[in-house]
Design a protein around this motif. Sequence first.
Motif, PDB file in Angstrom:
ATOM      1  N   GLY A 192       1.001  -1.701  -0.199  1.00 60.37           N
ATOM      2  CA  GLY A 192      -0.116  -0.023  -0.520  1.00 60.37           C
ATOM      3  C   GLY A 192       1.051   1.556   0.244  1.00 60.37           C
ATOM      4  N   TYR A 193       1.574   1.314   0.780  1.00 58.97           N
ATOM      5  CA  TYR A 193       2.891   2.426   1.045  1.00 58.97           C
ATOM      6  C   TYR A 193       3.065   2.669  -0.868  1.00 58.97           C
ATOM      7  N   PHE A 194       3.424   1.332  -1.404  1.00 60.37           N
ATOM      8  CA  PHE A 194       3.511   1.682  -3.231  1.00 60.37           C
ATOM      9  C   PHE A 194       2.660   2.512  -4.180  1.00 60.37           C
ATOM     10  N   ARG A 195       1.840   1.595  -3.443  1.00 61.87           N
ATOM     11  CA  ARG A 195       0.511   2.285  -4.126  1.00 61.87           C
ATOM     12  C   ARG A 195      -0.063   3.321  -3.842  1.00 61.87           C
ATOM     13  N   VAL A 196       0.370   4.276  -2.987  1.00 67.29           N
ATOM     14  CA  VAL A 196      -0.553   5.427  -2.385  1.00 67.29           C
ATOM     15  C   VAL A 196       0.521   6.323  -3.023  1.00 67.29           C
ATOM     16  N   ASN A 197       2.165   5.920  -2.891  1.00 66.14           N
ATOM     17  CA  ASN A 197       3.069   6.649  -3.587  1.00 66.14           C
ATOM     18  C   ASN A 197       3.122   6.336  -5.163  1.00 66.14           C
ATOM     19  N   ARG A 198       2.612   6.044  -6.055  1.00 61.24           N
ATOM     20  CA  ARG A 198       2.200   5.715  -7.219  1.00 61.24           C
ATOM     21  C   ARG A 198       3.161   4.572  -8.077  1.00 61.24           C
ATOM     22  N   GLN A 199       4.286   4.264  -7.260  1.00 60.20           N
ATOM     23  CA  GLN A 199       5.192   3.700  -7.898  1.00 60.20           C
ATOM     24  C   GLN A 199       4.462   1.850  -7.576  1.00 60.20           C
ATOM     25  N   PRO A 200       5.787   1.136  -8.743  1.00 56.59           N
ATOM     26  CA  PRO A 200       5.074  -0.162  -8.733  1.00 56.59           C
ATOM     27  C   PRO A 200       6.120  -0.270  -7.116  1.00 56.59           C
ATOM     28  N   ASP A 201       5.501  -1.687  -6.759  1.00 59.85           N
ATOM     29  CA  ASP A 201       5.286  -2.567  -5.150  1.00 59.85           C
ATOM     30  C   ASP A 201       7.269  -3.084  -5.881  1.00 59.85           C
ATOM     31  N   PRO A 202       8.457  -2.909  -5.578  1.00 63.91           N
ATOM     32  CA  PRO A 202       9.134  -3.813  -5.411  1.00 63.91           C
ATOM     33  C   PRO A 202       9.289  -5.091  -5.296  1.00 63.91           C
ATOM     34  N   ARG A 203       8.164  -5.126  -4.116  1.00 58.00           N
ATOM     35  CA  ARG A 203       8.775  -6.408  -3.544  1.00 58.00           C
ATOM     36  C   ARG A 203       7.298  -7.785  -4.577  1.00 58.00           C
ATOM     37  N   GLY A 204       6.424  -6.909  -5.591  1.00 54.10           N
ATOM     38  CA  GLY A 204       5.715  -7.407  -6.368  1.00 54.10           C
ATOM     39  C   GLY A 204       5.799  -8.702  -7.070  1.00 54.10           C
ATOM     40  N   LYS A 205       5.190  -9.097  -7.476  1.00 53.08           N
ATOM     41  CA  LYS A 205       4.972 -10.437  -8.286  1.00 53.08           C
ATOM     42  C   LYS A 205       5.505 -10.658  -9.826  1.00 53.08           C
ATOM     43  N   ARG A 206       5.176  -8.808 -10.207  1.00 55.17           N
ATOM     44  CA  ARG A 206       5.478  -9.356 -11.946  1.00 55.17           C
ATOM     45  C   ARG A 206       6.108  -7.946 -11.823  1.00 55.17           C
ATOM     46  N   VAL A 207       7.263  -7.405 -11.299  1.00 53.50           N
ATOM     47  CA  VAL A 207       7.358  -6.483 -10.993  1.00 53.50           C
ATOM     48  C   VAL A 207       8.921  -6.219 -11.998  1.00 53.50           C
TER      49      VAL A 207
ATOM     50  N   PRO B  32      12.733  -5.875 -13.474  1.00 54.53           N
ATOM     51  CA  PRO B  32      13.869  -4.894 -12.253  1.00 54.53           C
ATOM     52  C   PRO B  32      14.072  -3.630 -11.967  1.00 54.53           C
ATOM     53  N   GLU B  33      13.891  -3.533 -13.310  1.00 55.93           N
ATOM     54  CA  GLU B  33      14.012  -1.968 -13.368  1.00 55.93           C
ATOM     55  C   GLU B  33      13.318  -1.267 -12.627  1.00 55.93           C
ATOM     56  N   ALA B  34      12.329  -1.378 -12.589  1.00 52.67           N
ATOM     57  CA  ALA B  34      10.760  -0.799 -11.946  1.00 52.67           C
ATOM     58  C   ALA B  34      11.067  -1.647 -10.480  1.00 52.67           C
ATOM     59  N   GLN B  35      11.938  -2.205 -10.124  1.00 52.18           N
ATOM     60  CA  GLN B  35      12.071  -2.484  -8.370  1.00 52.18           C
ATOM     61  C   GLN B  35      13.099  -1.682  -8.244  1.00 52.18           C
ATOM     62  N   ALA B  36      13.959  -1.077  -8.670  1.00 50.60           N
ATOM     63  CA  ALA B  36      15.460  -0.580  -8.363  1.00 50.60           C
ATOM     64  C   ALA B  36      14.956   0.639  -8.209  1.00 50.60           C
ATOM     65  N   ALA B  37      13.862   1.530  -8.745  1.00 50.53           N
ATOM     66  CA  ALA B  37      12.681   2.750  -9.419  1.00 50.53           C
ATOM     67  C   ALA B  37      12.483   2.404  -7.709  1.00 50.53           C
ATOM     68  N   SER B  38      11.602   1.479  -7.825  1.00 50.86           N
ATOM     69  CA  SER B  38      10.933   1.807  -6.452  1.00 50.86           C
ATOM     70  C   SER B  38      11.579   2.048  -5.020  1.00 50.86           C
ATOM     71  N   THR B  39      12.373   0.784  -4.872  1.00 52.34           N
ATOM     72  CA  THR B  39      13.390   1.194  -4.319  1.00 52.34           C
ATOM     73  C   THR B  39      13.847   2.189  -3.657  1.00 52.34           C
ATOM     74  N   ARG B  40      14.276   3.061  -5.039  1.00 54.31           N
ATOM     75  CA  ARG B  40      14.934   4.228  -4.662  1.00 54.31           C
ATOM     76  C   ARG B  40      14.585   5.473  -4.199  1.00 54.31           C
ATOM     77  N   PHE B  41      13.002   5.146  -5.159  1.00 53.35           N
ATOM     78  CA  PHE B  41      11.836   6.170  -4.134  1.00 53.35           C
ATOM     79  C   PHE B  41      11.668   6.204  -2.836  1.00 53.35           C
ATOM     80  N   TRP B  42      11.879   4.669  -2.384  1.00 56.20           N
ATOM     81  CA  TRP B  42      11.564   5.087  -0.873  1.00 56.20           C
ATOM     82  C   TRP B  42      12.436   4.969   0.146  1.00 56.20           C
ATOM     83  N   GLU B  43      13.819   5.012  -0.673  1.00 57.14           N
ATOM     84  CA  GLU B  43      15.604   5.429   0.214  1.00 57.14           C
ATOM     85  C   GLU B  43      15.109   6.647  -0.124  1.00 57.14           C
TER      86      GLU B  43
END
Length: 140
Positions: free
Chosen positions: A94-109, A111-122
Amino acid sequence: MTPSHEFTNEHVDAAIDFVISNGAEDRGQTISYSRVFEAVGLPNPQNLHDSGDSHLVTTFMAAFHHRCHERQLPPLDALVVHVAGPRVGFPGAGYFRVNRQPDPRGKRVTPEAQAASTRFWETQREECRRWGVRSRRGQL
């Protein structure tokens, strides 16, 4: 989330204040969902998940996110994380949804989206840390 599964703005504000005192002002430390919910007298998030009410955790944390913005605070929801399971050390989906980011722990994300979302969170966690240092030093 009380017996009728409702929460108030007072619950949200108290949760924000708890995260400020026990996370943001403590070098931007992360804090568990359970500690936040317990501190303001709400049911344990794991119990809500187990009873099929996981959407209530997401609803509460979305209110928390929006209330931080209303109070002109950094995105303190970035400091609230899981302490067990496959998301240990990460916020919920939900944190990633509310921030309009793909969930880096999602099943179909990807690698690029995972890295971008994780950087956003960091980046958001770092914003909270810097704010917490200024707050602790009385510089706000």
